[in-house]
Design a protein around this motif. Structure first.
Motif, PDB file in Angstrom:
ATOM      1  N   TRP A 109       0.837  -1.202   0.000  1.00  0.00           N
ATOM      2  CA  TRP A 109       0.000   0.000   0.000  1.00  0.00           C
ATOM      3  C   TRP A 109       0.877   1.258   0.000  1.00  0.00           C
ATOM      4  O   TRP A 109       0.591   2.231  -0.701  1.00  0.00           O
ATOM      5  CB  TRP A 109      -0.916  -0.008   1.228  1.00  0.00           C
ATOM      6  N   ILE A 110       1.978   1.234   0.759  1.00  0.00           N
ATOM      7  CA  ILE A 110       2.854   2.420   0.858  1.00  0.00           C
ATOM      8  C   ILE A 110       3.604   2.657  -0.445  1.00  0.00           C
ATOM      9  O   ILE A 110       3.733   3.786  -0.911  1.00  0.00           O
ATOM     10  CB  ILE A 110       3.846   2.256   2.028  1.00  0.00           C
ATOM     11  N   GLY A 111       4.087   1.566  -1.069  1.00  0.00           N
ATOM     12  CA  GLY A 111       4.845   1.718  -2.307  1.00  0.00           C
ATOM     13  C   GLY A 111       6.287   2.134  -2.035  1.00  0.00           C
ATOM     14  O   GLY A 111       6.830   1.900  -0.947  1.00  0.00           O
ATOM     15  N   GLU A 112       6.900   2.766  -3.019  1.00  0.00           N
ATOM     16  CA  GLU A 112       8.311   3.160  -2.888  1.00  0.00           C
ATOM     17  C   GLU A 112       8.450   4.331  -1.927  1.00  0.00           C
ATOM     18  O   GLU A 112       7.735   5.327  -2.018  1.00  0.00           O
ATOM     19  CB  GLU A 112       8.871   3.540  -4.253  1.00  0.00           C
ATOM     20  N   THR A 113       9.392   4.180  -1.013  1.00  0.00           N
ATOM     21  CA  THR A 113       9.655   5.240  -0.036  1.00  0.00           C
ATOM     22  C   THR A 113      11.044   5.019   0.560  1.00  0.00           C
ATOM     23  O   THR A 113      11.520   3.871   0.606  1.00  0.00           O
ATOM     24  CB  THR A 113       8.579   5.239   1.078  1.00  0.00           C
ATOM     25  N   PRO A 114      11.730   6.056   1.007  1.00  0.00           N
ATOM     26  CA  PRO A 114      13.057   5.873   1.613  1.00  0.00           C
ATOM     27  C   PRO A 114      12.987   4.954   2.838  1.00  0.00           C
ATOM     28  O   PRO A 114      12.055   5.040   3.641  1.00  0.00           O
ATOM     29  CB  PRO A 114      13.470   7.293   2.005  1.00  0.00           C
ATOM     30  N   ILE A 115      13.997   4.080   2.963  1.00  0.00           N
ATOM     31  CA  ILE A 115      14.046   3.147   4.076  1.00  0.00           C
ATOM     32  C   ILE A 115      14.991   3.694   5.145  1.00  0.00           C
ATOM     33  O   ILE A 115      16.126   4.101   4.850  1.00  0.00           O
ATOM     34  CB  ILE A 115      14.520   1.754   3.613  1.00  0.00           C
ATOM     35  N   LEU A 116      14.516   3.688   6.403  1.00  0.00           N
ATOM     36  CA  LEU A 116      15.274   4.232   7.524  1.00  0.00           C
ATOM     37  C   LEU A 116      15.776   3.102   8.419  1.00  0.00           C
ATOM     38  O   LEU A 116      15.215   2.007   8.426  1.00  0.00           O
ATOM     39  CB  LEU A 116      14.396   5.203   8.333  1.00  0.00           C
ATOM     40  N   ALA A 117      16.814   3.372   9.175  1.00  0.00           N
ATOM     41  CA  ALA A 117      17.419   2.344  10.041  1.00  0.00           C
ATOM     42  C   ALA A 117      16.686   2.307  11.378  1.00  0.00           C
ATOM     43  O   ALA A 117      16.960   3.093  12.293  1.00  0.00           O
ATOM     44  CB  ALA A 117      18.899   2.643  10.246  1.00  0.00           C
ATOM     45  N   VAL A 118      15.751   1.378  11.509  1.00  0.00           N
ATOM     46  CA  VAL A 118      14.955   1.240  12.731  1.00  0.00           C
ATOM     47  C   VAL A 118      15.744   0.461  13.774  1.00  0.00           C
ATOM     48  O   VAL A 118      16.359  -0.571  13.482  1.00  0.00           O
ATOM     49  CB  VAL A 118      13.617   0.528  12.424  1.00  0.00           C
ATOM     50  N   GLU A 119      15.701   0.957  15.015  1.00  0.00           N
ATOM     51  CA  GLU A 119      16.393   0.291  16.111  1.00  0.00           C
ATOM     52  C   GLU A 119      15.384  -0.246  17.116  1.00  0.00           C
ATOM     53  O   GLU A 119      14.201   0.104  17.081  1.00  0.00           O
ATOM     54  CB  GLU A 119      17.341   1.268  16.807  1.00  0.00           C
ATOM     55  N   ASP A 120      15.865  -1.120  18.018  1.00  0.00           N
ATOM     56  CA  ASP A 120      15.043  -1.700  19.097  1.00  0.00           C
ATOM     57  C   ASP A 120      13.767  -2.339  18.537  1.00  0.00           C
ATOM     58  O   ASP A 120      12.682  -2.223  19.129  1.00  0.00           O
ATOM     59  CB  ASP A 120      14.667  -0.626  20.130  1.00  0.00           C
ATOM     60  N   TYR A 121      13.918  -3.000  17.381  1.00  0.00           N
ATOM     61  CA  TYR A 121      12.742  -3.626  16.770  1.00  0.00           C
ATOM     62  C   TYR A 121      12.268  -4.793  17.623  1.00  0.00           C
ATOM     63  O   TYR A 121      13.062  -5.599  18.115  1.00  0.00           O
ATOM     64  CB  TYR A 121      13.061  -4.122  15.360  1.00  0.00           C
ATOM     65  N   GLU A 122      10.947  -4.897  17.767  1.00  0.00           N
ATOM     66  CA  GLU A 122      10.344  -6.004  18.520  1.00  0.00           C
ATOM     67  C   GLU A 122       9.033  -6.409  17.847  1.00  0.00           C
ATOM     68  O   GLU A 122       8.247  -5.543  17.447  1.00  0.00           O
ATOM     69  CB  GLU A 122      10.079  -5.593  19.973  1.00  0.00           C
ATOM     70  N   GLU A 123       8.816  -7.714  17.721  1.00  0.00           N
ATOM     71  CA  GLU A 123       7.550  -8.215  17.157  1.00  0.00           C
ATOM     72  C   GLU A 123       6.924  -9.207  18.121  1.00  0.00           C
ATOM     73  O   GLU A 123       7.589 -10.160  18.571  1.00  0.00           O
ATOM     74  CB  GLU A 123       7.767  -8.890  15.801  1.00  0.00           C
ATOM     75  N   VAL A 124       5.679  -8.987  18.464  1.00  0.00           N
ATOM     76  CA  VAL A 124       4.906  -9.924  19.293  1.00  0.00           C
ATOM     77  C   VAL A 124       3.957 -10.641  18.354  1.00  0.00           C
ATOM     78  O   VAL A 124       3.060 -10.021  17.772  1.00  0.00           O
ATOM     79  CB  VAL A 124       4.128  -9.184  20.399  1.00  0.00           C
ATOM     80  N   VAL A 125       4.182 -11.942  18.165  1.00  0.00           N
ATOM     81  CA  VAL A 125       3.426 -12.708  17.188  1.00  0.00           C
ATOM     82  C   VAL A 125       1.929 -12.614  17.456  1.00  0.00           C
ATOM     83  O   VAL A 125       1.474 -12.827  18.580  1.00  0.00           O
ATOM     84  CB  VAL A 125       3.871 -14.194  17.208  1.00  0.00           C
ATOM     85  N   GLY A 126       1.206 -12.256  16.432  1.00  0.00           N
ATOM     86  CA  GLY A 126      -0.248 -12.170  16.538  1.00  0.00           C
ATOM     87  C   GLY A 126      -0.747 -10.893  17.173  1.00  0.00           C
ATOM     88  O   GLY A 126      -1.957 -10.690  17.288  1.00  0.00           O
ATOM     89  N   ALA A 127       0.169 -10.003  17.603  1.00  0.00           N
ATOM     90  CA  ALA A 127      -0.263  -8.770  18.269  1.00  0.00           C
ATOM     91  C   ALA A 127       0.205  -7.528  17.526  1.00  0.00           C
ATOM     92  O   ALA A 127      -0.592  -6.656  17.189  1.00  0.00           O
ATOM     93  CB  ALA A 127       0.251  -8.752  19.709  1.00  0.00           C
ATOM     94  N   GLY A 128       1.520  -7.437  17.230  1.00  0.00           N
ATOM     95  CA  GLY A 128       2.006  -6.258  16.543  1.00  0.00           C
ATOM     96  C   GLY A 128       3.518  -6.156  16.602  1.00  0.00           C
ATOM     97  O   GLY A 128       4.207  -7.095  16.994  1.00  0.00           O
ATOM     98  N   GLN A 129       4.039  -4.967  16.233  1.00  0.00           N
ATOM     99  CA  GLN A 129       5.484  -4.746  16.200  1.00  0.00           C
ATOM    100  C   GLN A 129       5.779  -3.289  16.553  1.00  0.00           C
ATOM    101  O   GLN A 129       4.919  -2.408  16.372  1.00  0.00           O
ATOM    102  CB  GLN A 129       6.048  -5.104  14.828  1.00  0.00           C
ATOM    103  N   SER A 130       6.975  -3.062  17.044  1.00  0.00           N
ATOM    104  CA  SER A 130       7.355  -1.706  17.442  1.00  0.00           C
ATOM    105  C   SER A 130       8.839  -1.491  17.176  1.00  0.00           C
ATOM    106  O   SER A 130       9.603  -2.461  17.001  1.00  0.00           O
ATOM    107  CB  SER A 130       7.053  -1.470  18.928  1.00  0.00           C
ATOM    108  N   GLY A 131       9.270  -0.225  17.154  1.00  0.00           N
ATOM    109  CA  GLY A 131      10.668   0.115  16.931  1.00  0.00           C
ATOM    110  C   GLY A 131      10.895   1.605  17.093  1.00  0.00           C
ATOM    111  O   GLY A 131       9.943   2.380  17.279  1.00  0.00           O
ATOM    112  N   LYS A 132      12.172   2.002  17.016  1.00  0.00           N
ATOM    113  CA  LYS A 132      12.532   3.413  17.184  1.00  0.00           C
ATOM    114  C   LYS A 132      13.411   3.864  16.030  1.00  0.00           C
ATOM    115  O   LYS A 132      14.198   3.090  15.496  1.00  0.00           O
ATOM    116  CB  LYS A 132      13.299   3.620  18.495  1.00  0.00           C
ATOM    117  N   TYR A 133      13.235   5.143  15.664  1.00  0.00           N
ATOM    118  CA  TYR A 133      14.139   5.794  14.714  1.00  0.00           C
ATOM    119  C   TYR A 133      14.373   7.214  15.213  1.00  0.00           C
ATOM    120  O   TYR A 133      13.435   8.049  15.232  1.00  0.00           O
ATOM    121  CB  TYR A 133      13.549   5.818  13.311  1.00  0.00           C
ATOM    122  N   GLN A 134      15.590   7.468  15.674  1.00  0.00           N
ATOM    123  CA  GLN A 134      15.941   8.758  16.287  1.00  0.00           C
ATOM    124  C   GLN A 134      14.957   9.061  17.411  1.00  0.00           C
ATOM    125  O   GLN A 134      14.845   8.305  18.363  1.00  0.00           O
ATOM    126  CB  GLN A 134      15.991   9.850  15.212  1.00  0.00           C
TER     127      GLN A 134
END
Length: 798
Positions: free
Chosen positions: A550-575
């Motif tokens: 849906w988003i298509g082409e867009t600049p990719i940023l370096a996400v830190e502290d990535y976490e995924e909880v299966v079946g619930a969601g995901q989170s992370g930080k950038y700056q």
């Protein structure tokens, strides 16, 4: 080493061929859609098996899937029930592998020993999509074999029904034995009869009687053994005061033998034993062809093929895989994301969001709170949950629903063209035979009366008619198979041609489980989109991939502290940005009362909006409905789902179509029965358990599935979802097949007219019968095969 490209790559995955939607994985100058596909290539390349890719372009299966828990394959009691054979050293097991689809698959699976020396041999049955693997148990375990297949993209499908090992197998050994006997006697009898046909010299004349007795000896086993089923069928038909095609066939066979035996024993002629043997041989071949079915697809399944082999039982906080049959009331079980709930149970821990679409037809996940009963057959769509079993598997809601009277098998009575004609054919044949007999008898020639009577019954024996239907429909069956419509038997093709009303289910039938449309409600800046895409690209979850599309082409940023909880969601930080994507509970926001899957987006604590995902209509749905409408079919929809997309469906279906929603399984069945009472020939197209009763009650039931070997209710045909847009062609081709049968009947009548013109005169010779009957048979078989293929090409099915 593998690396990830820094720019978007517009290409297809080298392994599976899927479009590379996100940033590509690059290895050895090849692009891959995910880490899984890249890993499979790396494994094959490191083991000198890269030739796998030479046999077919993109032969592999996409690896964008979550790994299944295989701990149950370490349990000895489960292993003992799954394997075909085991001793102190070797184990032999046969897996059903849905991903088998080309020569590369066969090549790779039969070279498993190169990937692990513990595998001794492996053989593939391409038609059944089965792999039989022999391995050394002291070098590799069953679980490791399955994990090996998973790593190369060929996950075996293991269900509870594999453990029970029940299956309805077609046993044609008895028929094959009868064909063998008839074929042996036919060949030898024809060889012995050649001197009689072409004139005997003085030397052969002295052996004429011996040749006759030899022919009689060959005719006896054909009469008593090979043709016995036709006499039984004819007798049962007469007892029921009806006439089927076996009546004139049995009569012709008996008269053929009786007259031949009389001539041989009385030394008044050579008889027709070679003709008798050829007749029985050819009609048995036709019977064999007619009984052919797609035995590698199970049309009759029960609830067990929907359940996994084992479930995780929690005992003193320890998780132990336990086979379904051993689950008891009071057991505490753990059900993870995307796993089936095997028994009715009370929710003790976790948030249950259960998809019951297969059972009820309702596509909206059902939310359950602690203490509520969760019924068997649902699929958990969120986090792992813990439940306490309140009913055994055999007593669960799903099992009771399957065994409900509404789902019992209905006997479908359909009068085929051959069945219809045979009633009048037998009467007409007997009238001609008795008329010819009476003409010569009252004309003072009793010898010719007997000769004419028997000759009519012999020459007009409907062998060609008996062959036209099975060979035509068998050819049609193979053409349907090539186009991924798997029909249970030849009779269903004629029933298909008679259909005038089509009834569609919605969820999973006209909507595609593999195609969906993503919509966003809210506001996202370009920066927000980059943050969201950078987070979602780390997950292989289907919703994450849809969001990236849906988003298509867009600049990719370096996400830190990535976490995924299966079946619930995901989170992370950038700056200074904190991104959270997932369920309402996961992102800590108020849940909206919306249908379908909902994914909420929060950035720095502010709710930016939400994505909704709904199944899209199958490709070509509008064209399919329009085509059927133009050909005069009645079109209706019956769904267990709600009415939220009713307006869109009204635009697709013609005016006057009944669109019924929130229908229970019994209501679907009753609606089908009501249309049938109005004189309609009804075809039901569905997919789930809630459609099983309607599929069986309908004159023709077609189960639509994107995995044809997945759980399918009892039906007459299974349609691969990929071929849904070919439905109008399939129905048109079924009418063509019936047309070919009728044309071949006309040809067989012409042969009968020629033969009867000699038969009524009482002048039929053995040579004439031996030539005419095989020629008519070969003509019919050739005509039906060529015409059927011709019509298939005309419909673009070949």
């Amino acid at each position: 080493m593998a690396g990830r490209a820094a720019i978007q790559v517009k290409t297809n995955c080298y392994h599976c061929g899927d479009p590379v939607e996100d940033t590509a994985y690059i290895l050895a100058d090849h692009s891959f859609c995910c880490l899984g596909c890249q890993t499979v290539y790396q494994i094959l390349n490191e083991n000198n098996l890269a030739s796998y890719y030479k046999y077919n372009t993109h032969p592999g299966k996409s690896q964008k899937s979550q790994k299944e828990d295989l701990s149950y394959l370490d349990e000895p009691n489960i292993i003992a029930k799954l394997v075909d054979y085991q001793d102190e050293e070797l184990v032999i097991i046969t897996f059903y592998v849905p991903a088998i689809h080309c020569s590369s698959c066969i090549w790779l699976l039969e070279h498993l020993y190169k990937l692990n020396p513990g595998v001794k041999t492996s053989q593939v049955d391409f038609m059944k999509k089965q792999a039989s693997i022999t391995f050394r148990k002291n070098e590799i375990t069953l679980r490791e074999v399955v994990e090996l297949l998973h790593r190369i993209g060929y996950d075996p499908k293991i269900t509870l029904q594999d453990v029970v090992k029940e299956g309805k197998k077609v046993n044609q050994r008895n028929l094959i034995a009868k064909i063998t006997v008839a074929g042996f006697c036919f060949g030898n009898s024809m060889m012995i009869s050649f001197p009689e046909y072409f004139g005997m010299a003085a030397f052969e004349q002295q052996y004429a009687s011996f040749f006759g007795y030899m022919n009689l000896a060959f005719g006896i086993p054909v009469l008593l053994y090979s043709a016995s089923d036709y006499f039984k069928s004819a007798w049962i038909s007469l007892k029921q005061k009806r006439l089927n095609l076996d009546v004139p066939l049995a009569l012709g066979i008996f008269v053929l033998f009786f007259r031949s035996a009389y001539e041989i024993l009385s030394q008044t002629g050579a008889g027709f034993m070679d003709t008798l043997c050829s007749l029985v041989f050819f009609i048995l071949i036709g019977k064999y062809v007619q009984q052919r079915t797609y035995y590698h697809i199970s049309f009759e399944r029960d609830y067990r093929s929907y359940f996994p082999v084992a479930v995780t039982v929690l005992d003193d906080e320890q998780a132990k895989p336990t086979q379904i049959a051993d689950i008891q009331v009071g057991d505490r079980i753990l059900v993870r994301n995307n796993e089936i709930i095997p028994a009715d149970a009370i929710l003790l821990k976790g948030h249950a969001s259960v998809d019951f679409s297969f059972v009820t037809g309702e596509s909206k996940p059902v939310e359950k709170i602690l203490g509520e009963v969760v019924y068997a057959g649902g699929r958990q769509m969120g986090e792992a949950i813990e439940l306490e079993v309140v009913k055994a598997v055999s007593q669960s809601y799903l099992t009771k629903l399957w065994n409900n009277d509404s789902f019992k098998q209905y006997e479908k009575k359909f009068d085929t063209f051959v069945g219809y004609i045979s009633k009048y054919f037998t009467i007409g044949l007997l009238l001609i035979a008795f008329s010819a007999c009476a003409f010569w008898f009252f004309g003072g020639n009793s010898d010719k009366a007997w000769a004419a009577f028997t000759a009519v019954l012999i020459i007009a024996c409907p062998c060609a008619l008996a062959l036209s239907s099975p060979f035509t429909l068998s050819a049609a069956l193979s053409i349907f198979d090539r186009n991924k419509l798997y029909i249970k038997n030849t009779g269903a093709i004629e029933q298909m041609a008679a259909i005038d009303t089509l009834v569609f289910d919605k969820t999973g039938t006209i909507s595609s489980p593999n195609a969906s449309s993503m919509c966003f409600e809210g506001s996202l800046s370009q920066q927000d989109k980059s943050l969201l895409a950078s987070l979602c690209r780390n997950s292989n979850h289907p919703l994450s991939r849809e969001i990236l599309k849906w988003i298509g082409e867009t600049p990719i940023l370096a996400v830190e502290d990535y976490e995924e909880v299966v079946g619930a969601g995901q989170s992370g930080k950038y700056q200074e940005y904190v991104i959270k994507v997932g369920s309402a509970n996961y992102v800590d926001t108020q849940k909206l009362d919306l249908d379908g899957s909902v994914v909420y987006v929060k950035i720095n604590g502010a709710l930016k909006g939400y994505f909704t995902l709904e199944q899209s209509w199958r490709g070509g749905l509008s064209e399919v409905i329009s085509s059927f409408k133009g050909k005069g079919y009645g079109l209706h929809l019956i769904s267990g789902d709600n009415e939220r997309r009713a307006e869109a469906l009204k635009m697709i279906f013609p005016q006057g179509a009944r669109l019924l929603f929130n229908q229970a399984p019994s209501e679907k069945l009753d609606r089908i029965a009501a249309w049938q009472e109005e004189g309609k020939q009804v075809c039901m197209l569905g997919d789930g358990l809630n459609d099983a009763g309607a599929l069986r009650k309908a004159d023709l039931g077609i189960a639509v599935s994107d995995d044809i070997n997945n759980f399918s209710p009892g039906c007459d045909a299974i349609l691969d979802g990929e071929s849904f847009e070919k439905l109008p062609k399939f129905f048109a081709f079924s009418k063509d097949a019936v047309k070919v049968i009728k044309m071949s009947f006309v040809i067989s009548l012409l042969y009968n007219v020629v033969g009867l013109s000699f038969a009524v005169q009482g002048t039929m010779s053995p040579l004439f019968a031996a030539i005419l009957m095989p020629i008519s048979t070969v003509t019919i078989i050739s005509f039906t095969s060529l015409m059927t293929r011709g019509y298939a090409k005309r419909r673009n099915l070949l």
